[in-house]
Design a protein around this motif. Sequence first.
Motif, PDB file in Angstrom:
ATOM      1  N   VAL A  42       0.849  -1.178   0.000  1.00 58.34           N
ATOM      2  CA  VAL A  42       0.000   0.000   0.000  1.00 58.34           C
ATOM      3  C   VAL A  42       0.891   1.236   0.000  1.00 58.34           C
ATOM      4  CG1 VAL A  42      -1.823   1.254   1.207  1.00 58.34           C
ATOM      5  CG2 VAL A  42      -1.758  -1.237   1.329  1.00 58.34           C
ATOM      6  N   GLU A  43       0.585   2.181  -0.888  1.00 55.93           N
ATOM      7  CA  GLU A  43       1.255   3.477  -0.856  1.00 55.93           C
ATOM      8  C   GLU A  43       0.253   4.515  -0.355  1.00 55.93           C
ATOM      9  OE1 GLU A  43       4.928   3.328  -3.912  1.00 55.93           O
ATOM     10  OE2 GLU A  43       3.025   3.896  -4.828  1.00 55.93           O
ATOM     11  N   TYR A  44       0.792   5.618   0.129  1.00 50.45           N
ATOM     12  CA  TYR A  44      -0.043   6.631   0.773  1.00 50.45           C
ATOM     13  C   TYR A  44       0.217   7.989   0.154  1.00 50.45           C
ATOM     14  CZ  TYR A  44      -0.572   2.863   4.097  1.00 50.45           C
ATOM     15  OH  TYR A  44      -0.851   1.639   4.661  1.00 50.45           O
ATOM     16  N   GLN A  45      -0.853   8.607  -0.351  1.00 46.54           N
ATOM     17  CA  GLN A  45      -0.687   9.934  -0.946  1.00 46.54           C
ATOM     18  C   GLN A  45      -1.291  10.999  -0.035  1.00 46.54           C
ATOM     19  OE1 GLN A  45      -2.785  10.990  -4.589  1.00 46.54           O
ATOM     20  NE2 GLN A  45      -0.997  12.134  -5.285  1.00 46.54           N
ATOM     21  N   PRO A  46      -0.504  12.031   0.306  1.00 46.74           N
ATOM     22  CA  PRO A  46      -1.016  13.060   1.207  1.00 46.74           C
ATOM     23  C   PRO A  46      -2.233  13.800   0.647  1.00 46.74           C
ATOM     24  CG  PRO A  46       1.260  13.556   0.527  1.00 46.74           C
ATOM     25  CD  PRO A  46       0.904  12.250  -0.070  1.00 46.74           C
ATOM     26  N   ILE A  47      -3.199  14.031   1.529  1.00 52.43           N
ATOM     27  CA  ILE A  47      -4.345  14.897   1.257  1.00 52.43           C
ATOM     28  C   ILE A  47      -4.037  16.167   2.035  1.00 52.43           C
ATOM     29  CG2 ILE A  47      -6.837  15.201   1.614  1.00 52.43           C
ATOM     30  CD1 ILE A  47      -6.988  12.037   1.543  1.00 52.43           C
ATOM     31  N   VAL A  48      -3.812  17.247   1.287  1.00 54.38           N
ATOM     32  CA  VAL A  48      -3.127  18.402   1.850  1.00 54.38           C
ATOM     33  C   VAL A  48      -4.056  19.590   2.071  1.00 54.38           C
ATOM     34  CG1 VAL A  48      -1.264  20.064   1.354  1.00 54.38           C
ATOM     35  CG2 VAL A  48      -0.995  17.657   0.707  1.00 54.38           C
ATOM     36  N   ASP A  49      -3.865  20.265   3.186  1.00 56.81           N
ATOM     37  CA  ASP A  49      -4.516  21.546   3.423  1.00 56.81           C
ATOM     38  C   ASP A  49      -3.880  22.548   2.451  1.00 56.81           C
ATOM     39  OD1 ASP A  49      -4.824  24.232   4.351  1.00 56.81           O
ATOM     40  OD2 ASP A  49      -5.427  23.458   6.303  1.00 56.81           O
ATOM     41  N   LEU A  61      -3.386   3.537  -1.408  1.00 62.08           N
ATOM     42  CA  LEU A  61      -3.514   3.069  -2.793  1.00 62.08           C
ATOM     43  C   LEU A  61      -2.736   1.772  -2.956  1.00 62.08           C
ATOM     44  CD1 LEU A  61      -3.001   6.649  -4.209  1.00 62.08           C
ATOM     45  CD2 LEU A  61      -5.105   5.306  -4.555  1.00 62.08           C
ATOM     46  N   VAL A  62      -3.438   0.726  -3.355  1.00 61.69           N
ATOM     47  CA  VAL A  62      -2.812  -0.599  -3.418  1.00 61.69           C
ATOM     48  C   VAL A  62      -1.961  -0.771  -4.680  1.00 61.69           C
ATOM     49  CG1 VAL A  62      -4.748  -1.753  -4.589  1.00 61.69           C
ATOM     50  CG2 VAL A  62      -3.290  -3.074  -3.043  1.00 61.69           C
ATOM     51  N   VAL A  94      -6.021  -4.534   2.473  1.00 60.10           N
ATOM     52  CA  VAL A  94      -5.679  -3.111   2.362  1.00 60.10           C
ATOM     53  C   VAL A  94      -6.252  -2.342   3.565  1.00 60.10           C
ATOM     54  CG1 VAL A  94      -6.040  -0.975   1.031  1.00 60.10           C
ATOM     55  CG2 VAL A  94      -5.510  -3.102  -0.164  1.00 60.10           C
ATOM     56  N   LEU A  95      -7.489  -2.644   3.909  1.00 60.24           N
ATOM     57  CA  LEU A  95      -8.137  -1.970   5.042  1.00 60.24           C
ATOM     58  C   LEU A  95      -7.330  -2.159   6.322  1.00 60.24           C
ATOM     59  CD1 LEU A  95     -10.728  -0.548   6.244  1.00 60.24           C
ATOM     60  CD2 LEU A  95     -11.614  -2.857   6.629  1.00 60.24           C
ATOM     61  N   ARG A  96      -6.970  -3.421   6.607  1.00 63.31           N
ATOM     62  CA  ARG A  96      -6.217  -3.713   7.840  1.00 63.31           C
ATOM     63  C   ARG A  96      -4.845  -3.049   7.824  1.00 63.31           C
ATOM     64  NH1 ARG A  96      -7.185  -7.548  11.346  1.00 63.31           N
ATOM     65  NH2 ARG A  96      -9.290  -8.371  11.326  1.00 63.31           N
ATOM     66  N   GLU A  97      -4.214  -3.142   6.679  1.00 65.99           N
ATOM     67  CA  GLU A  97      -2.879  -2.558   6.512  1.00 65.99           C
ATOM     68  C   GLU A  97      -2.921  -1.031   6.709  1.00 65.99           C
ATOM     69  OE1 GLU A  97      -0.387  -4.547   6.009  1.00 65.99           O
ATOM     70  OE2 GLU A  97       1.177  -3.110   5.479  1.00 65.99           O
ATOM     71  N   ALA A  98      -3.878  -0.389   6.081  1.00 62.18           N
ATOM     72  CA  ALA A  98      -3.977   1.082   6.137  1.00 62.18           C
ATOM     73  C   ALA A  98      -4.331   1.551   7.546  1.00 62.18           C
ATOM     74  CB  ALA A  98      -5.022   1.566   5.131  1.00 62.18           C
ATOM     75  N   VAL A  99      -5.247   0.840   8.189  1.00 55.98           N
ATOM     76  CA  VAL A  99      -5.625   1.223   9.554  1.00 55.98           C
ATOM     77  C   VAL A  99      -4.441   1.007  10.500  1.00 55.98           C
ATOM     78  CG1 VAL A  99      -7.113   0.597  11.502  1.00 55.98           C
ATOM     79  CG2 VAL A  99      -8.110   0.908   9.232  1.00 55.98           C
ATOM     80  N   ALA A 100      -3.698  -0.081  10.289  1.00 58.08           N
ATOM     81  CA  ALA A 100      -2.503  -0.324  11.110  1.00 58.08           C
ATOM     82  C   ALA A 100      -1.478   0.794  10.916  1.00 58.08           C
ATOM     83  CB  ALA A 100      -1.892  -1.681  10.774  1.00 58.08           C
ATOM     84  N   ALA A 101      -1.330   1.258   9.677  1.00 58.77           N
ATOM     85  CA  ALA A 101      -0.394   2.358   9.403  1.00 58.77           C
ATOM     86  C   ALA A 101      -0.841   3.615  10.153  1.00 58.77           C
ATOM     87  CB  ALA A 101      -0.315   2.634   7.900  1.00 58.77           C
ATOM     88  N   ALA A 102      -2.141   3.886  10.133  1.00 59.29           N
ATOM     89  CA  ALA A 102      -2.662   5.058  10.859  1.00 59.29           C
ATOM     90  C   ALA A 102      -2.348   4.924  12.352  1.00 59.29           C
ATOM     91  CB  ALA A 102      -4.165   5.204  10.629  1.00 59.29           C
ATOM     92  N   GLY A 103      -2.426   3.702  12.870  1.00 61.32           N
ATOM     93  CA  GLY A 103      -2.094   3.453  14.272  1.00 61.32           C
ATOM     94  C   GLY A 103      -0.636   3.780  14.568  1.00 61.32           C
ATOM     95  N   SER A 264       2.724  15.703  -3.686  1.00 64.81           N
ATOM     96  CA  SER A 264       3.463  14.444  -3.579  1.00 64.81           C
ATOM     97  C   SER A 264       2.801  13.342  -4.387  1.00 64.81           C
ATOM     98  CB  SER A 264       3.515  14.010  -2.107  1.00 64.81           C
ATOM     99  OG  SER A 264       4.099  12.737  -1.991  1.00 64.81           O
ATOM    100  N   ARG A 265       3.615  12.430  -4.862  1.00 60.07           N
ATOM    101  CA  ARG A 265       3.109  11.179  -5.412  1.00 60.07           C
ATOM    102  C   ARG A 265       2.785  10.267  -4.228  1.00 60.07           C
ATOM    103  NH1 ARG A 265       3.943  10.117 -11.021  1.00 60.07           N
ATOM    104  NH2 ARG A 265       4.565  12.119 -11.867  1.00 60.07           N
ATOM    105  N   PRO A 266       2.101   9.149  -4.481  1.00 57.77           N
ATOM    106  CA  PRO A 266       1.902   8.180  -3.401  1.00 57.77           C
ATOM    107  C   PRO A 266       3.256   7.705  -2.857  1.00 57.77           C
ATOM    108  CG  PRO A 266       0.457   7.700  -5.252  1.00 57.77           C
ATOM    109  CD  PRO A 266       1.396   8.768  -5.715  1.00 57.77           C
ATOM    110  N   LEU A 267       3.346   7.541  -1.534  1.00 55.62           N
ATOM    111  CA  LEU A 267       4.615   7.253  -0.861  1.00 55.62           C
ATOM    112  C   LEU A 267       4.559   5.942  -0.089  1.00 55.62           C
ATOM    113  CD1 LEU A 267       4.935  10.779   0.821  1.00 55.62           C
ATOM    114  CD2 LEU A 267       6.245  10.006  -1.195  1.00 55.62           C
ATOM    115  N   ALA A 268       5.738   5.370   0.167  1.00 56.11           N
ATOM    116  CA  ALA A 268       5.821   4.233   1.088  1.00 56.11           C
ATOM    117  C   ALA A 268       5.420   4.713   2.479  1.00 56.11           C
ATOM    118  CB  ALA A 268       7.244   3.687   1.100  1.00 56.11           C
ATOM    119  N   GLU A 269       4.978   3.768   3.320  1.00 56.52           N
ATOM    120  CA  GLU A 269       4.443   4.143   4.636  1.00 56.52           C
ATOM    121  C   GLU A 269       5.382   5.034   5.451  1.00 56.52           C
ATOM    122  OE1 GLU A 269       3.246   0.905   7.328  1.00 56.52           O
ATOM    123  OE2 GLU A 269       3.564   2.347   8.938  1.00 56.52           O
ATOM    124  N   GLU A 270       6.650   4.684   5.509  1.00 57.16           N
ATOM    125  CA  GLU A 270       7.597   5.447   6.340  1.00 57.16           C
ATOM    126  C   GLU A 270       7.761   6.863   5.800  1.00 57.16           C
ATOM    127  OE1 GLU A 270       7.693   1.506   5.905  1.00 57.16           O
ATOM    128  OE2 GLU A 270       8.930   2.629   4.465  1.00 57.16           O
TER     129      GLU A 270
END
Length: 288
Positions: A42-49, A61-62, A94-103, A264-270
């Motif tokens: 899963v990659e993560y793309q920032p939703i920006v103010d 994004l898977v 994806v759901l579990r992975e993304a929620v774990a990342a948020a944690g 930003s483009r979608p990014l790795a979790e870290e």
Amino acid sequence: VAKGGGKGRWCRYQSELHTAIVQRLELRTALAEAVERRSFMVEYQPIVDLYSGVAAGFEALVRWHHPGRGLVPPDQFIALAEETGLIEQIGDWVLREAVAAAGRWRQDRDPSATPYVSVNVSARQLRAGGFVDRVRAALGAADVPPTLLMLEITESLLLRDDDQVWAELTELRTLGVRVAIDDFGTGFSSLSYLQQMPADVLKIDRSFTATVASSRRQLLLLEGIIRLAGTLSLDIIAEGVETEVVRTLLMDMGCALGQGYLFSRPLAEEDANRWGPERRSPAPIQRA
Ligand code: C2E
Ligand code: MG
Ligand code: MG
Ligand code: MG
């Protein structure tokens, strides 16, 4: 089919069809194997103010890690996953992975500044039954409050009048999970329908955002949508923000959130976790 083209053309047509079918079968087999082996990421793309450049959340994004082809984008396998039903397992992962990342992001930050995670959900996942329990389980396992989760449902899915889907989304919203209408502007929601939809956020489709700088008509339309969203108490996120010009136009119209290659483009979790307030978009510096 190949009338007038003679036998040669017919044969070529048949052999192309054959190749396409074989390729499809191969892809199907490979996708089923990938589900067994969990060869996804899963990659993560920032939703920006748009005003401050700070990430309010991240869209999950898977990607498929294919042994021969490298990272395969979702446009090349989600439709097949939906057809075959494999999307239920992929989507749950994806759901579990993304929620774990948020944690994990939550542990690293001031609780009030934790970004939310936004997960794309397909029709089949919602119709499979037990979706609300899956979401609850994912949140519970990672000890993440429902308010840090947003679910993205496409406009076309919400337009099909489906009681089960609407009931599930309504229940999730009662828990505190937010619902976004994805790719808004590509379907044909009537205004009265929009008012009834179980949703909190409109995500304006990228095809829409891309044209606001060059078309006055699109600009006025978008302005109307933003005003309407305000009336209906819906938040707006503009997808596909690629230029400063578009960013400024959006801000002038009162759209507060955007997502796109400008930031930003979608990014790795870290990398997503490190993408903090200190990494603002270059805009304010350039304009100074
Ligand atoms: P989407 O939900 O509308 O996601 C936005 C897509 O636009 C992403 O493509 C993202 O990388 C791309 N994008 C973001 N900013 C820009 C920009 O400034 N310019 C351009 N040209 N593109 C931008 P991606 O990652 O290839 O995903 C494509 C679609 O696949 C998504 O569209 C979504 O519908 C679907 N998808 C992705 N992950 C999942 C998933 O876990 N489950 C399901 N069911 N669908 C998914
Ligand atoms: Mg989306
Ligand atoms: Mg979208
Ligand atoms: Mg889109």
